[in-house]
Design an enzyme around this catalytic site. Structure first.
Site, PDB file in Angstrom:
ATOM      1  N   ARG A 192      41.498  46.934  47.055  1.00 59.06           N
ATOM      2  CA  ARG A 192      40.756  47.437  45.552  1.00 59.06           C
ATOM      3  C   ARG A 192      41.528  46.979  44.521  1.00 59.06           C
ATOM      4  NH1 ARG A 192      37.332  47.504  49.127  1.00 59.06           N
ATOM      5  NH2 ARG A 192      35.966  49.246  49.601  1.00 59.06           N
ATOM      6  N   GLU A 205      36.272  41.544  38.194  1.00 60.59           N
ATOM      7  CA  GLU A 205      35.304  40.843  39.023  1.00 60.59           C
ATOM      8  C   GLU A 205      33.911  40.862  38.757  1.00 60.59           C
ATOM      9  OE1 GLU A 205      34.310  41.043  43.961  1.00 60.59           O
ATOM     10  OE2 GLU A 205      36.137  41.653  43.228  1.00 60.59           O
ATOM     11  N   HIS A 232      37.228  37.279  46.148  1.00 61.95           N
ATOM     12  CA  HIS A 232      36.515  38.219  47.176  1.00 61.95           C
ATOM     13  C   HIS A 232      35.824  37.632  48.523  1.00 61.95           C
ATOM     14  CE1 HIS A 232      35.820  42.644  46.913  1.00 61.95           C
ATOM     15  NE2 HIS A 232      35.687  42.409  48.152  1.00 61.95           N
TER      16      HIS A 232
END
Length: 344
Positions: free
Chosen positions: A254, A283, A305
């Site tokens: 995270r 992001e 990601h």
């Protein structure tokens, strides 16, 4: 004061499709971008159960989801937030299948109040993310991305790196992914230290790792791989002040585990040797990150990601979510329920 936390059952074999009674059929809202993009046509499997798949934005924008939520009997959700406001728009919703492991973005208490079963896909992407973490570690240690950029511009200069077998590596968060990283790296001869509040010394010994505090990981490790749940800061100014000089940090967990501005400053000062991550605080937005500054490009590697984005992991996550949706709508128990435990 009571607090709540989620617990999940251990992975179970994915059962075959369950028949969905006519009265339970309706729309399945899918907000995971990669759902059914592997080798299995999971949209067809849901359709065979009498369900209609409707796609929605991965950001879970409430205005955009208002119409499909109103009709949804099931929701296969990605990493976007699932709030009480979302659930209030979904009066027919019976099951929320989190496509992945983490449920920190889901209001579990609100789901429980509304009788919505929440599931996830534990273990489905562990190997994929662990391999990606090691790939990022190697990219940072060996200057792979910077070397490629250099060659394309005519620079064949030598970039000296480190071997995995020479390292002491710290793993923060020793769940399925952290353990998968440790198993792979001990095979390279890496000394692995692990920190997790639930880690027992006997379990660590069986995996060939040594339990350690966060302070020890910062001071004693050449590299650190982050696999803790979000919601708290791990790498901050205090960490960086005590960090072993030249330390490399890998983050496939995270973005909020890391103070990005402090990391950027530590890279510029030479305190950190490199940073590699599969997530950033910016992001999916137009906002920038201090880690994307041009002067840090030689020491920072960022991927979009994609840690869980293998054909195999996509199939496992999608199949588990689909099976649980079909199970709940058919009146059976899901294989991977997420429960809220009340703690005093």
């Amino acid at each position: 004061m009571n607090t709540s936390r989620a617990t999940t059952d251990a992975p179970a074999p994915v059962p075959g499709p369950a028949p969905v009674p006519a009265q339970a059929r309706g729309t399945v809202l899918v907000t995971s971008r990669s759902f059914s993009s592997g080798s299995r046509d999971l949209v067809a499997e849901l359709a065979a159960g009498g369900l209609t798949v409707v796609r929605g934005p991965a950001t879970h924008d409430l205005a955009a989801l208002a119409e499909p939520l109103a009709a949804a009997v099931a929701w296969i959700a990605g990493t976007g937030p699932v709030t009480e406001d979302h659930l209030a728009r979904a009066p027919r919703l019976r099951v929320l299948a989190r496509y992945g492991v983490g449920v920190d973005a889901v209001d579990l208490a609100a789901a429980a109040r509304r009788g919505v079963t929440v599931t996830n896909t534990p273990g489905a992407n562990s190997d994929a993310v662990a391999e990606h973490a090691i790939g990022l570690l190697l990219a940072a240690l060996r200057g792979i991305v910077a070397g490629d950029r250099g060659v394309r511009s005519g620079d064949w200069g030598v970039r000296r790196g480190r071997e995995l077998g020479s390292l002491t590596l710290g793993v923060v968060g020793f769940g399925r992914i952290g353990q998968a990283v440790a198993r792979r790296l001990t095979g390279f001869g890496t000394e692995v230290l692990a920190h997790d509040p639930y880690l027992r010394r006997d379990d660590a010994g069986a995996l060939g790792v040594r339990p350690a505090s966060l302070e020890e990981l910062a001071a004693d490790c050449d590299a650190v791989s982050l696999h803790a749940p979000g919601g708290h800061r791990v790498v901050d100014a205090a960490w960086l002040e005590r960090a072993r000089p030249g330390q490399v940090i890998v983050n496939t967990a995270r973005a909020d585990l890391v103070d990005e501005a402090a990391v950027a400053a530590a890279l510029r000062s030479g305190r950190l040797g490199g940073y590699a991550a599969d997530t950033l605080s910016a992001e999916g937005t137009d906002a920038g990150s201090p880690l994307l500054a041009d002067d840090l490009a030689q020491r920072v590697v960022i991927t979009p990601h994609i840690g869980a984005q293998t054909v195999e992991a996509v199939d496992r996550m999608g199949s588990a979510a689909t099976a649980d949706v079909l199970a709940v709508l058919s009146g059976a128990g899901p294989a991977h329920p997420v429960r809220v435990q009340e703690e005093k």
